[in-house]
Design an enzyme around this catalytic site. Sequence first.
Site, PDB file in Angstrom:
ATOM      1  N   CYS A 176      54.568 -36.284  -0.150  1.00 46.98           N
ATOM      2  CA  CYS A 176      53.276 -36.121   0.539  1.00 46.98           C
ATOM      3  C   CYS A 176      53.200 -37.024   1.758  1.00 46.98           C
ATOM      4  CB  CYS A 176      52.120 -36.456  -0.399  1.00 46.98           C
ATOM      5  SG  CYS A 176      51.985 -35.428  -1.872  1.00 46.98           S
TER       6      CYS A 176
ATOM      7  N   ASP B 202      55.164 -72.801  17.494  1.00 39.83           N
ATOM      8  CA  ASP B 202      53.714 -72.726  17.697  1.00 39.83           C
ATOM      9  C   ASP B 202      53.312 -72.524  19.149  1.00 39.83           C
ATOM     10  OD1 ASP B 202      54.436 -75.359  18.559  1.00 39.83           O
ATOM     11  OD2 ASP B 202      52.313 -75.894  18.426  1.00 39.83           O
TER      12      ASP B 202
ATOM     13  N   ASP C  13      60.679 -75.739  15.661  1.00 40.97           N
ATOM     14  CA  ASP C  13      60.195 -76.531  16.789  1.00 40.97           C
ATOM     15  C   ASP C  13      59.647 -77.858  16.253  1.00 40.97           C
ATOM     16  OD1 ASP C  13      59.133 -77.056  19.462  1.00 40.97           O
ATOM     17  OD2 ASP C  13      57.188 -76.661  18.556  1.00 40.97           O
TER      18      ASP C  13
END
Length: 639
Positions: free
Chosen positions: A6, A528, A431
């Site tokens: 489906c 970030d 980082d």
Amino acid sequence: MACSACSANVERCLNKVEGVREATVSLPTRTATVDFDENVVTLATLKEAVNAIGFDLVIDTQQSVEEIERVEYHRLRRKTIVAWCLSLLVMSLTMGWLHIGNQHVTLQTQMILAGACMVYCGRDFYVSALRLLRHKTANMDTLVALSTGIAFVMSVVNTFWGERLWGSRGIAWQTYYDTPVMIITFVLTGRLIEERARKTTAGAIRRLMGLAPKTARVYRGETTADDGTPTAILEEVPLSTITVGDVVEIQAGEKMPVDGRVTWAESFMTADACYVDEAMITGEPAPVAKRRGSDVLAGTVVSQGRLRFRAMKTGEKTALAQIIRMVQEAQGSKAPVQRLIDRVALIFVPTVTIVALLTFLLWWAIGGSTALPHAILSAVAVLVVACPCAMGLATPTALMIGIGRAAEKSILIKDATALERICHIDALVIDKTGTLTIPNPAIDFTRADNLPIEERETLRPEAADAMAALRRHGITIHLMSGDNDAAVAHWAQAAGIDHYQSRVQPQDKEDLVRRLQQEGHTVAMVGDGINDSQALALADVSIAMGQGTDVAIDVAQMTLMGGNLRRLADAITLSQRTVRTIRQNLFWAFIYNIVSIPLAAGIMQAFGSSFQITPMWASAMMALSSLSVVGNSLRLLRS
């Protein structure tokens, strides 16, 4: 939608519409995520396309999805109850437990009861199968319609002409009215239980939605009492009526209705601040002080004191609404393994139909006219037992629960690929500033060049433990920073990171990710800032900190709300459990079909055994296979 065929058909239909760039359809959530050109195609056009192949695309926002699902659930439950009543009556007549007259009257009564069950309880199967047939496609409804229709027609023929056709030739004949009613009953029962289980899988979304209150008190100014005491005028209004600029008052124990900025606050601890529990955003239990000018977010709770704030974002623009939308989109996204299953589903039903036809022809050829009833029943059993429900639910159900659980742990996942991949990473690039460390709020950066390294910033409290947990998962960690050599070396040692590099540019981070990938590693990148976006885009799994820049969060596949690095190990563990559950589900789904189809076709009789799966038991097994997959996935709720 009832099975993977489906969802695959609807997805293919939407992707064929001119102007649609990409469409993804989720079976568990029954939603479609469509990227389309509004200048070429409209929502009405998409609805027409989906309706044309036998489904309905709900785009009318006047009726909530929850209301539609509630109505459909009660309708399904009503049909299931009626189906059980009719099937028990038919079984009682078939087994001789109930006597109402001679054989002819009994058979006609069974025919009427079975017909009523097919018309009322099974109508949707036949309507859907006919619509799909007109578009030269098929799904589970096709298999149910074929199997029950063949068994019923054969029984009707035998009711009126059985003795003439078979008895006169010395061939034993019987009717099979119990077969179509039991098939319909078991299929409906399976769907009903799946619907109840699906509500459980969507629990994370409902809990997130429940974080926002239904009403709020809007500040309308002040009035003066008889004794001269000023009293605030507060009006309680529905959440939907709050607009940007309204001032809302919240007391201890109450939830923020929208995002805003504090205009006034007080508590018994301090006259100019109150304390707010932001655990739902940050994952941290400690309340945060809020003063005039502080930002507050919808869904957070005032734990001490009270405050007033000016509404800045309402409705779908609040941070909570964006989190809910991200989780919904992620639950509707597909992992690579699911896309393969969808392609298999498109050819699965036609293949099963061919296998059923070959089963019929083979038994007829072996036994001649005397084997015709057996040949028909064997073909019917193959059609029923091979339903691809379990195969279609195996992957998306597990992913839906896994992504929901991640959201509850303050890990926002944008797409299912990230959840599937993160358990395979063996290298992590991270980082420093804002990710591994946070700025020292007390520092005077005008004299930063004159400070001991330790004073320039602060290592996240959980960083060392988080890095240790990642190493236990066998992950090599690389610290990359634009800071000076001494600072990077110091913080790498403090966090327990052996590989580090200083004075790097954004391109250097991207180059490291690419080099590690070329060496055969599966790489995750945690960052970030804008300078991390290149490496985030290239990494196999990209992770942004919750307080990071919008660019980093937009690029990343996963966001750690509150910036807690311990969530990295949590995400890996959850991914491992989710992937393990998917593999278990797929194993049982495919094994079920591999074993059941030959048994339903009667292969054991070739070895002298009389054992064969009947159509009635085939329908029960088919429903049980779907429930086993859903039940196995629900175990993730305990993770």
